[in-house]
Design an enzyme around this catalytic site. Structure first.
Site, PDB file in Angstrom:
ATOM      1  N   ARG A  59       0.830  -1.213   0.000  1.00 14.01           N
ATOM      2  CA  ARG A  59       0.000   0.000   0.000  1.00 14.01           C
ATOM      3  C   ARG A  59       0.862   1.261   0.000  1.00 14.01           C
ATOM      4  O   ARG A  59       0.478   2.297  -0.528  1.00 14.01           O
ATOM      5  CB  ARG A  59      -0.981  -0.007   1.186  1.00 14.01           C
ATOM      6  CG  ARG A  59      -1.864   1.214   1.219  1.00 14.01           C
ATOM      7  CD  ARG A  59      -3.129   1.083   2.055  1.00 14.01           C
ATOM      8  NE  ARG A  59      -3.008   0.201   3.199  1.00 14.01           N
ATOM      9  CZ  ARG A  59      -2.324   0.463   4.304  1.00 14.01           C
ATOM     10  NH1 ARG A  59      -1.701   1.622   4.439  1.00 14.01           N
ATOM     11  NH2 ARG A  59      -2.256  -0.417   5.279  1.00 14.01           N
ATOM     12  N   TYR A 112     -17.054  16.628 -13.998  1.00 21.22           N
ATOM     13  CA  TYR A 112     -17.482  15.233 -14.019  1.00 21.22           C
ATOM     14  C   TYR A 112     -18.464  15.020 -12.850  1.00 21.22           C
ATOM     15  O   TYR A 112     -18.215  15.486 -11.726  1.00 21.22           O
ATOM     16  CB  TYR A 112     -16.223  14.381 -13.838  1.00 21.22           C
ATOM     17  CG  TYR A 112     -16.418  12.915 -13.954  1.00 21.22           C
ATOM     18  CD1 TYR A 112     -16.711  12.333 -15.176  1.00 21.22           C
ATOM     19  CD2 TYR A 112     -16.294  12.090 -12.838  1.00 21.22           C
ATOM     20  CE1 TYR A 112     -16.884  10.967 -15.283  1.00 21.22           C
ATOM     21  CE2 TYR A 112     -16.452  10.716 -12.942  1.00 21.22           C
ATOM     22  CZ  TYR A 112     -16.758  10.166 -14.166  1.00 21.22           C
ATOM     23  OH  TYR A 112     -16.921   8.812 -14.272  1.00 21.22           O
ATOM     24  N   ASP A 183      -8.150  18.786 -13.494  1.00 21.31           N
ATOM     25  CA  ASP A 183      -8.424  17.441 -14.006  1.00 21.31           C
ATOM     26  C   ASP A 183      -8.307  17.525 -15.530  1.00 21.31           C
ATOM     27  O   ASP A 183      -9.118  18.167 -16.190  1.00 21.31           O
ATOM     28  CB  ASP A 183      -9.833  17.018 -13.564  1.00 21.31           C
ATOM     29  CG  ASP A 183     -10.270  15.668 -14.151  1.00 21.31           C
ATOM     30  OD1 ASP A 183      -9.644  15.193 -15.111  1.00 21.31           O
ATOM     31  OD2 ASP A 183     -11.262  15.114 -13.648  1.00 21.31           O
ATOM     32  N   LYS A 208      -9.120   6.496 -19.008  1.00 25.39           N
ATOM     33  CA  LYS A 208      -9.611   7.024 -20.274  1.00 25.39           C
ATOM     34  C   LYS A 208      -8.495   7.033 -21.330  1.00 25.39           C
ATOM     35  O   LYS A 208      -7.950   6.002 -21.623  1.00 25.39           O
ATOM     36  CB  LYS A 208     -10.221   8.411 -20.034  1.00 25.39           C
ATOM     37  CG  LYS A 208     -11.171   8.467 -18.814  1.00 25.39           C
ATOM     38  CD  LYS A 208     -12.419   7.671 -19.003  1.00 25.39           C
ATOM     39  CE  LYS A 208     -13.296   7.586 -17.749  1.00 25.39           C
ATOM     40  NZ  LYS A 208     -13.614   8.824 -17.077  1.00 25.39           N
TER      41      LYS A 208
END
Ligand SMILES: *Cc1c(COP(=O)(O)O)cnc(C)c1O
Length: 395
Positions: A59, A112, A183, A208
């Protein structure tokens, strides 16, 4: 390739292909499917591994994330990057790193959908927000308050492709002691380098265009070493770190980012111009069409005046004919994602923006006839022919 700077396409193949401490170098990147790394030796070795931020538990650090981070950092021209489980994981972690109770965030009003919901949830933790038109720098400036700590938005709006003047927004942020966080998922750093224009952190949903193959969920944040160090500390605590296999997939895909984006942008330009000429099309939203209102900004900030490969266009709002049009299309198909190598569409009024009140939809330009297209790498003439024959539904 050490220390030498080659051109973008060449560098992207080699950046991040070395693993620290590994003296064999496979031609394809290795994958470290392990939850931890053995520390052979005594307590002094354990101590020095932790002190030097070596590999311990997955992690906190993992070679695959480092390899991908090196590629993304190169792509964005930053100092360091963090790799997240998803684009939303990146946005949530970054915003909760730089905002606390009592702070104020100014955010774009066409973000978004889930990003808008996230900011609304953050207000339950005492973080104030104002949504404004991110393509209107004056409106952003007017929204600044003494406690504004972050200005956050997207480079190109969804679905009507309104562009943000990143340079002007960076100036407003920095004059007021705030960070500009962008973004850039829709556009990618292939078309605009937000950090070079003054943004402090750039976020991508790697799901994307950057992955481009519609087979992995992942996100990133890139900026200065100082800011990304803070993000990495939070990321490890929040547990939003990217999974190993997806990380490996995206790093593999990124080797062809230049090839894909060049073709996708070329296709978007050709398709936009062809749609513009079609008598059934009322409007096309893409910087290279005649009536696009922000042409100058597109030319000033974006590669070849193009903001990536997302466009939208408007047909008459006649549902039966739109249904017929959709059934006639042979290549472009409906998929609730974007950025893949295959051309896909979405219908904002019935999907991403379905819950908005009608007056909001109207003010954002979202009509029943508006379709959003993510342009792929198919042959441009095939794509144009496909849309042209399907638009005959409106004859
Ligand atoms: C898809 C997307 C996100 C969210 O990314 P995930 O990887 O799906 O979590 C955020 N911002 C934009 C602009 C997106 O298109």
């Amino acid at each position: 390739m050490e220390n030498e700077e080659f051109s973008f396409d060449t560098e992207l193949l080699y950046k991040g292909d070395k693993v620290k401490g590994c003296d064999i170098v496979p031609e394809a990147a290795p994958i470290f499917l392990t939850s931890a790394f053995n520390i052979f030796g005594d307590l002094d070795d354990v101590n020095s591994t932790y002190e030097s931020k070596g590999y311990t538990y997955i992690r906190t650090r993992n070679p695959n994330r480092h390899m991908l981070a090196d590629k993304i950092t190169y792509l964005e021209n930053g100092e360091d990057s963090a790799i997240f489980s998803s684009g939303m994981g990146a946005i949530q972690t970054v915003l909760f790193t730089f905002l606390k109770s009592g702070d104020h965030i100014i955010a774009g009003d066409t973000l978004y959908g889930e990003s808008i919901e996230l900011i609304e949830i953050m207000s339950e933790y005492g973080i104030e927000y104002t949504f404004v038109d991110f393509s209107d720098a004056d409106a952003v400036k007017k929204a600044v308050k003494p406690n504004t700590k972050v200005i956050y938005g997207e480079t190109a709006s969804n679905p009507c492709v309104a562009l943000a003047d990143i340079e002007a927004l960076a100036k407003i942020a920095h004059e007021n002691g705030a960070l500009l966080i962008v973004d850039n998922t829709f556009v990618t750093a292939y078309a605009v380098k937000c950090l070079d224009l003054g943004a402090d952190i750039v976020i991508n949903s790697l799901t994307k265009f950057i992955n481009g193959h519609s087979d992995a969920l992942l996100g990133s944040a890139t900026g200065s070493k100082e800011l990304i160090d803070k993000v990495l500390t939070r990321q490890s605590i929040f547990g939003t770190t990217g999974g190993t296999f997806n990380t490996w997939l995206v790093q593999r895909s990124m080797q062809t980012l230049g090839l894909r984006m060049r073709q996708q942008m070329k296709n978007a330009d050709k398709l936009a111009r062809a749609l513009e000429k079609n008598p059934h099309v009322l409007k096309v939203n893409y910087p290279t069409v005649e009536n696009y209102p922000q042409k100058e900004l597109a030319k000033r900030l974006f590669k070849d005046g193009m903001c990536g490969a997302m466009l939208s266009f408007e047909m008459p709002s006649d549902r039966a004919k739109i249904n017929d049009f959709m059934k006639r299309l042979k290549i472009c198909h409906y998929a609730p994602t974007l950025g893949g190598v295959r051309t896909t569409m979405s219908h904002p009024a019935t999907s991403s923006h379905r819950d908005l009140p009608d007056d909001m939809k109207a003010s954002l330009g979202i009509t029943e006839g508006l379709l959003r297209i993510s342009v792929g790498i198919e042959d441009a003439d095939d794509l144009i022919a496909d849309f042209t024959q399907a638009l005959k539904a409106f004859d």
